[in-house]
Design a protein around this motif. Structure first.
Motif, PDB file in Angstrom:
ATOM      1  N   GLU A   1      10.034  44.282  25.021  1.00  0.00           N
ATOM      2  CA  GLU A   1       9.878  43.125  24.144  1.00  0.00           C
ATOM      3  C   GLU A   1       8.415  42.961  23.747  1.00  0.00           C
ATOM      4  O   GLU A   1       7.530  42.876  24.592  1.00  0.00           O
ATOM      5  CB  GLU A   1      10.354  41.857  24.852  1.00  0.00           C
ATOM      6  N   LEU A   2       8.141  42.935  22.450  1.00  0.00           N
ATOM      7  CA  LEU A   2       6.793  42.746  21.932  1.00  0.00           C
ATOM      8  C   LEU A   2       6.725  41.424  21.183  1.00  0.00           C
ATOM      9  O   LEU A   2       7.673  41.049  20.483  1.00  0.00           O
ATOM     10  CB  LEU A   2       6.417  43.899  20.994  1.00  0.00           C
ATOM     11  N   VAL A   3       5.617  40.740  21.336  1.00  0.00           N
ATOM     12  CA  VAL A   3       5.437  39.457  20.651  1.00  0.00           C
ATOM     13  C   VAL A   3       4.161  39.558  19.818  1.00  0.00           C
ATOM     14  O   VAL A   3       3.083  39.163  20.258  1.00  0.00           O
ATOM     15  CB  VAL A   3       5.339  38.282  21.651  1.00  0.00           C
ATOM     16  N   PRO A   4       4.235  40.123  18.614  1.00  0.00           N
ATOM     17  CA  PRO A   4       3.034  40.302  17.789  1.00  0.00           C
ATOM     18  C   PRO A   4       2.606  39.014  17.095  1.00  0.00           C
ATOM     19  O   PRO A   4       3.403  38.096  16.908  1.00  0.00           O
ATOM     20  CB  PRO A   4       3.483  41.347  16.762  1.00  0.00           C
ATOM     21  N   ILE A   5       1.324  38.979  16.727  1.00  0.00           N
ATOM     22  CA  ILE A   5       0.817  37.906  15.863  1.00  0.00           C
ATOM     23  C   ILE A   5       1.069  38.355  14.431  1.00  0.00           C
ATOM     24  O   ILE A   5       0.485  39.338  13.967  1.00  0.00           O
ATOM     25  CB  ILE A   5      -0.686  37.663  16.089  1.00  0.00           C
ATOM     26  N   GLU A   6       1.947  37.668  13.747  1.00  0.00           N
ATOM     27  CA  GLU A   6       2.287  38.059  12.378  1.00  0.00           C
ATOM     28  C   GLU A   6       1.102  37.821  11.433  1.00  0.00           C
ATOM     29  O   GLU A   6       0.259  36.958  11.659  1.00  0.00           O
ATOM     30  CB  GLU A   6       3.496  37.250  11.894  1.00  0.00           C
ATOM     31  N   GLY A   7       1.050  38.586  10.334  1.00  0.00           N
ATOM     32  CA  GLY A   7       0.015  38.395   9.325  1.00  0.00           C
ATOM     33  C   GLY A   7      -1.256  39.167   9.612  1.00  0.00           C
ATOM     34  O   GLY A   7      -1.322  39.982  10.525  1.00  0.00           O
ATOM     35  N   SER A   8      -2.288  38.894   8.819  1.00  0.00           N
ATOM     36  CA  SER A   8      -3.573  39.589   8.925  1.00  0.00           C
ATOM     37  C   SER A   8      -4.720  38.588   8.923  1.00  0.00           C
ATOM     38  O   SER A   8      -4.573  37.467   8.438  1.00  0.00           O
ATOM     39  CB  SER A   8      -3.753  40.550   7.734  1.00  0.00           C
TER      40      SER A   8
ATOM     41  N   GLY B   1       4.858  32.305  24.045  1.00  0.00           N
ATOM     42  CA  GLY B   1       5.361  33.526  24.654  1.00  0.00           C
ATOM     43  C   GLY B   1       6.666  34.019  24.074  1.00  0.00           C
ATOM     44  O   GLY B   1       7.162  35.080  24.464  1.00  0.00           O
ATOM     45  N   GLU B   2       7.226  33.280  23.118  1.00  0.00           N
ATOM     46  CA  GLU B   2       8.499  33.653  22.516  1.00  0.00           C
ATOM     47  C   GLU B   2       8.272  34.292  21.143  1.00  0.00           C
ATOM     48  O   GLU B   2       7.553  33.742  20.303  1.00  0.00           O
ATOM     49  CB  GLU B   2       9.391  32.418  22.373  1.00  0.00           C
ATOM     50  N   ALA B   3       8.873  35.429  20.915  1.00  0.00           N
ATOM     51  CA  ALA B   3       8.708  36.135  19.635  1.00  0.00           C
ATOM     52  C   ALA B   3       9.155  35.288  18.448  1.00  0.00           C
ATOM     53  O   ALA B   3       8.547  35.342  17.367  1.00  0.00           O
ATOM     54  CB  ALA B   3       9.471  37.457  19.669  1.00  0.00           C
TER      55      ALA B   3
ATOM     56  N   ASN C   1      -2.710  37.217  24.543  1.00  0.00           N
ATOM     57  CA  ASN C   1      -2.123  37.372  25.875  1.00  0.00           C
ATOM     58  C   ASN C   1      -0.761  38.050  25.820  1.00  0.00           C
ATOM     59  O   ASN C   1      -0.349  38.710  26.772  1.00  0.00           O
ATOM     60  CB  ASN C   1      -1.981  36.000  26.548  1.00  0.00           C
ATOM     61  N   ASN C   2      -0.056  37.874  24.715  1.00  0.00           N
ATOM     62  CA  ASN C   2       1.257  38.503  24.577  1.00  0.00           C
ATOM     63  C   ASN C   2       1.165  40.019  24.519  1.00  0.00           C
ATOM     64  O   ASN C   2       2.154  40.722  24.753  1.00  0.00           O
ATOM     65  CB  ASN C   2       1.965  37.988  23.321  1.00  0.00           C
ATOM     66  N   ALA C   3      -0.024  40.532  24.173  1.00  0.00           N
ATOM     67  CA  ALA C   3      -0.221  41.975  24.121  1.00  0.00           C
ATOM     68  C   ALA C   3      -0.539  42.560  25.497  1.00  0.00           C
ATOM     69  O   ALA C   3      -0.621  43.775  25.653  1.00  0.00           O
ATOM     70  CB  ALA C   3      -1.357  42.318  23.148  1.00  0.00           C
ATOM     71  N   PHE C   4      -0.717  41.687  26.478  1.00  0.00           N
ATOM     72  CA  PHE C   4      -1.040  42.107  27.841  1.00  0.00           C
ATOM     73  C   PHE C   4       0.264  42.359  28.598  1.00  0.00           C
ATOM     74  O   PHE C   4       1.176  41.544  28.528  1.00  0.00           O
ATOM     75  CB  PHE C   4      -1.847  41.003  28.534  1.00  0.00           C
ATOM     76  N   PRO C   5       0.411  43.481  29.314  1.00  0.00           N
ATOM     77  CA  PRO C   5       1.667  43.786  30.014  1.00  0.00           C
ATOM     78  C   PRO C   5       2.079  42.663  30.961  1.00  0.00           C
ATOM     79  O   PRO C   5       1.273  42.146  31.724  1.00  0.00           O
ATOM     80  CB  PRO C   5       1.328  45.065  30.796  1.00  0.00           C
ATOM     81  N   ASP C   6       3.338  42.276  30.888  1.00  0.00           N
ATOM     82  CA  ASP C   6       3.878  41.188  31.698  1.00  0.00           C
ATOM     83  C   ASP C   6       5.151  41.681  32.388  1.00  0.00           C
ATOM     84  O   ASP C   6       6.141  42.006  31.734  1.00  0.00           O
ATOM     85  CB  ASP C   6       4.184  39.981  30.798  1.00  0.00           C
ATOM     86  N   LEU C   7       5.139  41.735  33.709  1.00  0.00           N
ATOM     87  CA  LEU C   7       6.280  42.244  34.456  1.00  0.00           C
ATOM     88  C   LEU C   7       7.499  41.339  34.343  1.00  0.00           C
ATOM     89  O   LEU C   7       8.622  41.760  34.595  1.00  0.00           O
ATOM     90  CB  LEU C   7       5.901  42.407  35.937  1.00  0.00           C
TER      91      LEU C   7
END
Length: 332
Positions: free
Chosen positions: A262-269, A325-327, A250-256
């Motif tokens: 601000e990007l909140v990626p899922i770290e790792g693989s 929702g926090e990086a 959901n963090n990859a979905f645009p949020d107004l």
């Protein structure tokens, strides 16, 4: 329309067996669009190909049943499965530019399906091909063109027309808009949605783009490392996710409301499916993982609202969502 229970697909490799799909379960109601979403390599396309029975020779379809209108597809012979393809269930490939034969006119390819599988005469097939092109918004005069004369969006529309040639009940679309720009994506999705509503199709829409799911689907199934980790109505899953992986998507979905840039990626693989983790497969990347998550695999639990999640902490989802929702949460 379609009920998948404990589907497992194993690939035989030189390094050992790889369970690309491991005990996956979900259903596709009649007349609805179900989105199958997750990272590349999570098993989405393998599920769709297993349902169609077109997996590579190195693959073994295990588990099941996979029930299509009560018939277990896994137990059918190849001849029986072939009788279902195009007529009862159809497949829209990921890359239409590779699916269409470059040395045959597009109309001839659609007519071939109608003649060989539908038993129609050449004149009847031509008339039906013209109807199909009109259905997907392409001028019938383009039937005599070759694939290289079509744009990417037109090729994808032609693939949709071909899939609908014999009026199937179930359509499996494997990332049908991935290679298209966003404007054409919207156009193709609108065509698919309109046809689905008009023809009362059941659709499995494979994608890695959660915005496509939000726009086009009634239900969503979230996969991670070969397993279903969450499923339910689109509004429920995207607005109130119960699994940390879905929260991360959901963090990859645009949020107004989120700060610009601000990007909140899922770290790792994702894990290596030759030797996956013992417990929850998302635990090594999950900021909320506990000792139990590493030691025990969580079951896919379905609540009374039909929303299912495979997480030991799903009952705490309301408290975890703001943190997700926090990086800084994902950098721990």
């Amino acid at each position: 329309m379609l009920s998948i229970r404990d589907l497992t697909v194993r690939y035989r490799t030189s390094q050992g067996p790889v369970h690309a799909v491991d005990s996956a379960s979900f259903s596709v109601p009649r007349g609805e669009v179900v989105g199958l979403v997750g990272e590349s390599g999570c098993g989405k396309t393998t599920v769709a190909r297993a349902v169609m029975g077109v997996v590579p020779r190195t693959a073994d379809i295990l588990g099941g049943p996979v029930l299509f209108e009560g018939r277990d597809l896994i137990r059918l012979s190849e001849r029986e499965r072939r009788a279902l393809r195009w007529k009862e269930m159809a497949f829209i490939p990921q890359t239409a530019m590779n699916a269409l034969d470059p040395v045959y006119r597009v109309g001839r390819q659609i007519e071939e399906v109608l003649v060989e599988r539908g038993g129609r005469s050449r004149s009847q097939a031509r008339a039906r091909a013209e109807e199909l092109f009109a259905l997907v918004g392409i001028d019938a005069r383009r039937l005599d063109d070759y694939p290289h004369q079509f744009s990417g969006g037109m090729k994808q529309r032609a693939s949709i027309a071909m899939a609908l040639a014999l009026e199937p009940k179930l359509v499996l679309a494997d990332e049908p808009v991935t290679a298209l720009d966003v404007i054409v994506q919207r156009q193709v999705l609108d065509v698919l949605k309109e046809l689905q509503a008009r023809l009362r199709l059941s659709v499995v829409l494979v994608t890695h783009d959660i915005s496509v799911v939000a726009y086009a689907c009634d239900r969503v199934v979230v996969m991670y490392a070969g397993r279903v980790v969450e499923s339910g109505r689109v509004g429920d899953v995207l607005e109130r996710p119960r699994h940390p992986y879905t929260m991360g998507l959901n963090n990859a979905f645009p949020d107004l409301e989120r700060a610009a840039g601000e990007l909140v990626p899922i770290e790792g693989s994702p894990p290596n499916l030759l030797d996956p983790p013992k417990g929850c497969r998302f635990a090594p990347r999950c900021p909320f993982a506990e000792a139990r998550c590493v030691a025990e695999e969580p079951p896919l639990r379905t609540e009374v609202d039909g929303h299912a999640a495979a997480c030991w902490r799903s009952d705490e989802a309301a408290a975890l969502r703001p943190l997700a929702g926090e990086a800084a949460t994902w950098r721990r």
